[in-house]
Design a protein around this motif. Structure first.
Motif, PDB file in Angstrom:
ATOM      1  N   THR A 166      40.402  37.347  37.870  1.00  0.00           N
ATOM      2  CA  THR A 166      40.360  38.441  38.838  1.00  0.00           C
ATOM      3  C   THR A 166      40.281  37.982  40.281  1.00  0.00           C
ATOM      4  O   THR A 166      40.938  38.548  41.156  1.00  0.00           O
ATOM      5  N   GLY A 167      39.467  36.964  40.568  1.00  0.00           N
ATOM      6  CA  GLY A 167      39.319  36.540  41.958  1.00  0.00           C
ATOM      7  C   GLY A 167      40.644  36.144  42.579  1.00  0.00           C
ATOM      8  O   GLY A 167      41.025  36.637  43.644  1.00  0.00           O
ATOM      9  N   SER A 197      33.709  41.885  43.699  1.00  0.00           N
ATOM     10  CA  SER A 197      34.434  41.186  44.767  1.00  0.00           C
ATOM     11  C   SER A 197      34.683  42.085  45.968  1.00  0.00           C
ATOM     12  O   SER A 197      34.940  41.599  47.069  1.00  0.00           O
ATOM     13  N   SER A 210      33.419  37.522  42.220  1.00  0.00           N
ATOM     14  CA  SER A 210      34.017  37.995  40.968  1.00  0.00           C
ATOM     15  C   SER A 210      33.517  37.230  39.757  1.00  0.00           C
ATOM     16  O   SER A 210      33.539  37.755  38.639  1.00  0.00           O
ATOM     17  N   ALA A 240      34.584  42.722  37.724  1.00  0.00           N
ATOM     18  CA  ALA A 240      34.805  41.619  38.660  1.00  0.00           C
ATOM     19  C   ALA A 240      35.407  42.121  39.971  1.00  0.00           C
ATOM     20  O   ALA A 240      35.025  41.676  41.063  1.00  0.00           O
TER      21      ALA A 240
END
Length: 497
Positions: free
Chosen positions: A81-82, A137, A416, A133
């Motif tokens: 995800t990040g 973030s 995340s 996540a």
């Protein structure tokens, strides 16, 4: 960047700067509420209906997979995800994630076997892992440091609301129809989240992706595949220890899982497009030690997710709803004490809460074990409140310290990965809990029936005493982290003068 308390943060002079629902933040704030709320509600509902699932489908000895399959896939999604958010923004990943959550809910809700249910939970987990996540973030993107405590207090309130709605809705749906409705009820929620995110969040990332990283990533696809293979292997091996009962195979499984995890981190640190923060699990750094603490506390906390509602039903003969509310005392307490910690008048007070939290978690585990030995339902309920107080006092301060200590280039990865580490801890802790349950005689290997009141009376306390002992490790680490944060922040204050 150091982390200060609200009392220490410079005044902004602008009320809008501290407003959670200002025009430039409202979309992200609603995304946080719905995303975290969805995750929390699903957790409470699944815990509440697990005994009914076991009664119909069997498989008590594999009950931890209902949670671990979810958490394992959430880990995989969270690791993606990040970097995905940096390249694509938040909208498209949110939409993909809600679609997966809906599909997994249908599969779990219509399943006629425990294996099918576990597969549905895995798909749910991938969707939920991305959603949570993304939510975390967004926090440093949308809110300055002095507002962040209010954000975490708000999210704790969402957990409390989910704790209030989840058990009663699970109980009513189960009594009116079946435990299956507890999964299918996700459909309208995911539709709402999908429509909202499609219109509320920007289509593109606020940060231009690093062209060198993108080009290198395209050429280095095999390395990305290798890292995800190692990640999957390590989580699977460390999660399945609950299924391995012989000493030699057990040792081999654990060792292979740890080697795969270490190799993954080594390769990731020299990759251009990293999945993890550079200092993740480097215990000599603030970020590294903090990631270990988040992970280890989640490992020991998994025992409550697997057994606490079941114990309430079979040992004290509570209904689904009653047992769920006793267990949800943790969430209510967590929310209240998260609000208390968000009002800390100084950074010194926050850092004291940081250390006090794990001590209360240990105390709550010991109280749970003692309540089983005494057959005391009030003590059992009080233990959940004490454990929740520990999480509430320390959790938001720990996560915020890690998010805002990270440099700008690392913030998305750190933010995340934190819920992903919690998922990893719960998944591995679920496997460890299953193993301990077999070794202590709480569950017999190969037995598919619901755990009995006699087994709880005989072995239920031991499993909580063991997890209390495990929690002492992150408790000691938190003392070290507190010392490092004090030194880091003192150094930065001296440099700024």
């Amino acid at each position: 960047m150091s982390v200060s308390s609200p009392a220490q943060s410079p005044a902004t002079g602008n009320v809008a700067n501290s407003a959670l629902f200002s025009p430039d933040r409202i979309a992200g704030t609603i995304a946080l509420i719905l995303g975290v709320g969805s995750h929390a509600l699903n957790g409470f509902v699944t815990t509440a209906v697990l005994p009914d699932i076991i009664r119909e489908l069997g498989g008590q000895n594999r009950a931890f997979w209902v949670f671990s399959s979810f958490e394992m896939m959430a880990i995989l999604a969270g690791c993606l995800t990040g970097a995905t958010k940096v390249r694509l923004g938040a909208r498209l990943p949110f939409m993909v994630a809600t679609t997966l959550l809906a599909g997994g809910s249908v599969l779990a809700g219509l399943s006629t076997s425990l294996e099918g249910l576990i597969a549905g939970r895995a798909v749910q987990g991938f969707g939920e892992g991305m959603i949570v996540a993304l939510c975390y973030s967004l926090i440093p993107d949308l809110f300055p440091n002095n507002v962040a405590p209010r954000v975490f207090a708000m999210l704790a309130g969402v957990w409390a609301l989910a704790a209030g709605i989840g058990p009663v809705s699970a109980g009513l749906l189960t009594e009116l129809w079946s435990w299956r409705a507890a999964f299918l009820i996700n459909i309208p929620l995911t539709v709402l989240l999908f429509l909202l995110m499609n219109s509320a969040l920007p289509a593109r990332s606020r940060v231009e992706p690093d062209k060198k990283a993108v080009d290198t990533g395209r050429r280095g696809g095999d390395r990305m595949v290798l890292r995800f293979t190692l990640l999957t292997a390590s989580i699977l091996l460390l999660t399945m220890i609950g299924e391995v009962h012989q000493p030699l195979p057990l040792a081999a499984t654990i060792l292979t899982g740890l080697i795969a995890a270490a190799l993954l981190l080594k390769i990731d640190r020299v990759s251009v497009q990293r999945l993890f923060p550079l200092n993740a699990f480097k215990a000599r750094t603030v970020i590294g030690l903090g990631t270990w603490i988040v992970f280890l506390i989640s490992v020991s906390a998994a025992v409550r997710a697997v057994f606490i509602t079941t114990f309430g039903q079979v040992y004290w003969d509570l209904s689904v709803t009653q047992a769920s509310y006793v267990a949800a005392g943790l969430a209510f307490s967590w929310s209240f004490f998260a609000w208390v910690s968000s009002k800390a008048p100084s950074r010194r007070r926050e850092l004291n809460y940081l250390v006090l939290g794990p001590l209360l978690i240990v105390a709550g585990m010991v109280m749970t074990a003692a309540s089983i030995e005494m057959a005391s339902l009030p003590t059992f309920a009080l233990a959940a409140i004490v454990t929740g107080a520990g999480h509430g006092l320390s959790n938001q301060i720990l996560l915020r310290s890690l998010m805002y200590t990270a440099g700008n280039r690392e913030q998305d990865l750190v933010s995340s990965i934190l819920p992903t580490l919690s998922s990893a801890g719960i998944a591995i802790g679920g496997g460890l809990t299953g193993l301990i349950a077999v070794l202590t005689g709480l569950v017999s290997a190969g037995d598919t029936t619901l755990v009995s009141a006699e087994a709880v009376s005989r072995s239920g306390a031991a499993i909580f005493y063991i997890n209390a002992a495990l929690t002492i490790v992150p408790t000691c680490a938190m003392l070290v982290l507190r010392h490092r944060l004090i030194g880091l922040e003192a150094s930065e204050r001296a440099t700024s003068k």
